[in-house]
Scaffold this motif. Structure first.
Motif, PDB file in Angstrom:
ATOM      1  N   ALA A 179       0.842  -1.204   0.000  1.00  0.00           N
ATOM      2  CA  ALA A 179       0.000   0.000   0.000  1.00  0.00           C
ATOM      3  C   ALA A 179       0.874   1.249   0.000  1.00  0.00           C
ATOM      4  O   ALA A 179       1.745   1.406   0.849  1.00  0.00           O
ATOM      5  CB  ALA A 179      -0.913  -0.013   1.217  1.00  0.00           C
ATOM      6  N   MET A 180       0.634   2.122  -0.981  1.00  0.00           N
ATOM      7  CA  MET A 180       1.401   3.356  -1.104  1.00  0.00           C
ATOM      8  C   MET A 180       0.637   4.554  -0.527  1.00  0.00           C
ATOM      9  O   MET A 180       1.241   5.488  -0.004  1.00  0.00           O
ATOM     10  CB  MET A 180       1.729   3.619  -2.576  1.00  0.00           C
ATOM     11  N   PHE A 181      -0.681   4.504  -0.618  1.00  0.00           N
ATOM     12  CA  PHE A 181      -1.497   5.609  -0.099  1.00  0.00           C
ATOM     13  C   PHE A 181      -2.930   5.125   0.055  1.00  0.00           C
ATOM     14  O   PHE A 181      -3.288   4.040  -0.420  1.00  0.00           O
ATOM     15  CB  PHE A 181      -1.437   6.825  -1.054  1.00  0.00           C
ATOM     16  N   GLU A 182      -3.751   5.933   0.736  1.00  0.00           N
ATOM     17  CA  GLU A 182      -5.161   5.624   0.932  1.00  0.00           C
ATOM     18  C   GLU A 182      -6.019   6.647   0.194  1.00  0.00           C
ATOM     19  O   GLU A 182      -5.665   7.824   0.093  1.00  0.00           O
ATOM     20  CB  GLU A 182      -5.516   5.634   2.422  1.00  0.00           C
ATOM     21  N   VAL A 183      -7.135   6.162  -0.320  1.00  0.00           N
ATOM     22  CA  VAL A 183      -8.060   7.012  -1.067  1.00  0.00           C
ATOM     23  C   VAL A 183      -9.405   7.018  -0.334  1.00  0.00           C
ATOM     24  O   VAL A 183     -10.095   5.989  -0.306  1.00  0.00           O
ATOM     25  CB  VAL A 183      -8.248   6.491  -2.512  1.00  0.00           C
ATOM     26  N   GLN A 208      -6.309   1.658  -7.049  1.00  0.00           N
ATOM     27  CA  GLN A 208      -5.339   2.183  -8.023  1.00  0.00           C
ATOM     28  C   GLN A 208      -4.068   1.341  -7.953  1.00  0.00           C
ATOM     29  O   GLN A 208      -3.603   0.970  -6.881  1.00  0.00           O
ATOM     30  CB  GLN A 208      -5.009   3.660  -7.733  1.00  0.00           C
ATOM     31  N   VAL A 253      -0.228   1.517  -8.860  1.00  0.00           N
ATOM     32  CA  VAL A 253       0.868   2.412  -9.221  1.00  0.00           C
ATOM     33  C   VAL A 253       1.924   1.667 -10.026  1.00  0.00           C
ATOM     34  O   VAL A 253       2.459   2.166 -11.014  1.00  0.00           O
ATOM     35  CB  VAL A 253       1.497   3.028  -7.961  1.00  0.00           C
ATOM     36  N   GLY A 310      -2.897   1.791  -4.339  1.00  0.00           N
ATOM     37  CA  GLY A 310      -3.623   2.701  -3.472  1.00  0.00           C
ATOM     38  C   GLY A 310      -4.881   1.986  -3.018  1.00  0.00           C
ATOM     39  O   GLY A 310      -5.518   1.277  -3.812  1.00  0.00           O
ATOM     40  N   SER A 328      -8.672   1.902  -0.718  1.00  0.00           N
ATOM     41  CA  SER A 328      -9.784   2.750  -0.282  1.00  0.00           C
ATOM     42  C   SER A 328      -9.843   2.828   1.240  1.00  0.00           C
ATOM     43  O   SER A 328      -9.362   1.943   1.958  1.00  0.00           O
ATOM     44  CB  SER A 328     -11.102   2.185  -0.823  1.00  0.00           C
TER      45      SER A 328
END
Length: 205
Positions: free
Chosen positions: A152-156, A168, A170, A187, A189
């Motif tokens: 996981a690189m980021f949360e949406v 997403q 990446v 990414g 949720s």
């Protein structure tokens, strides 16, 4: 010779000594264990040898299985390092394609179009060659996040999508056999309803 002399004469002393010696010999024989039966000895040796044989056979069978597994793993995963390096080359080819402006590709420049098509063909050919050697691409889009295969690189934030769903990708991930060659960078949720506890990961099933 009187009766008294007969009762205590030398012969009687000898008889008493013989009787004492016989009693001592009998006591010694009683204490000495009887000699073991040769058949029982052979049976015990046979049982011991059979036990050792069974143990040795089990050890050899385990060794054979371990060797077969090691050989299989060596065949399956010997190209892992090379495949990982080739994925870096494939990533660079994809970056080169993404760097070409869309309007430039649509502008009709024959040279640029031919170059882009050549790079795409090279990328497809490389990935096809890797797939023939057991390298498979992960496509986790829309799946539940799995830390074994995804990074996981980021949360949406999205209340309409179940939390921890990949929304997403990446960078694509790859596996070789059952091992992760490179986790997919994704990414996920956040804020939506929790996914069902028994939900299966279709890509890893």
């Amino acid at each position: 010779m009187t009766d008294e002399t007969k009762k205590h004469g030398p012969d009687d002393v000898v008889d008493i000594n013989f009787a004492a010696q016989a009693a001592a010999d009998a006591a010694v024989e009683a204490e000495t264990p009887a000699e073991a039966d040769p058949i029982d000895v052979l049976r015990a040796e046979n049982a011991d040898l059979r036990d050792k044989y069974l143990r040795l056979a089990a050890e050899m069978d385990n060794l054979r299985r371990r060797t077969e597994r090691d050989v299989k793993d060596a065949k399956s995963y010997s190209v892992a390092g090379f495949a990982r390096d080739m994925l870096a080359v494939s990533d660079n080819l994809r970056r080169a394609l993404d760097a070409i402006p869309a309007d430039a590709r649509e502008g009709g420049d024959a040279g640029l179009t031919a170059l882009a098509e050549g790079v795409e063909m090279t990328e497809r050919s490389m990935l096809a060659a890797l797939e023939r050697h057991g390298v498979r691409k992960l496509d986790p889009m829309g799946e539940k996040f799995d830390p074994n295969f995804h990074q996981a690189m980021f949360e949406v934030p999205n209340p309409e999508i179940a939390s921890n769903t990949v929304v997403q990708v990446v960078q694509a991930g790859y596996v070789i056999g059952e091992r992760v060659l490179r986790p997919a960078m994704v990414g996920v949720s956040k804020g939506g309803p929790k996914a069902p506890a028994g939900e299966a990961n279709a890509a890893q099933a």
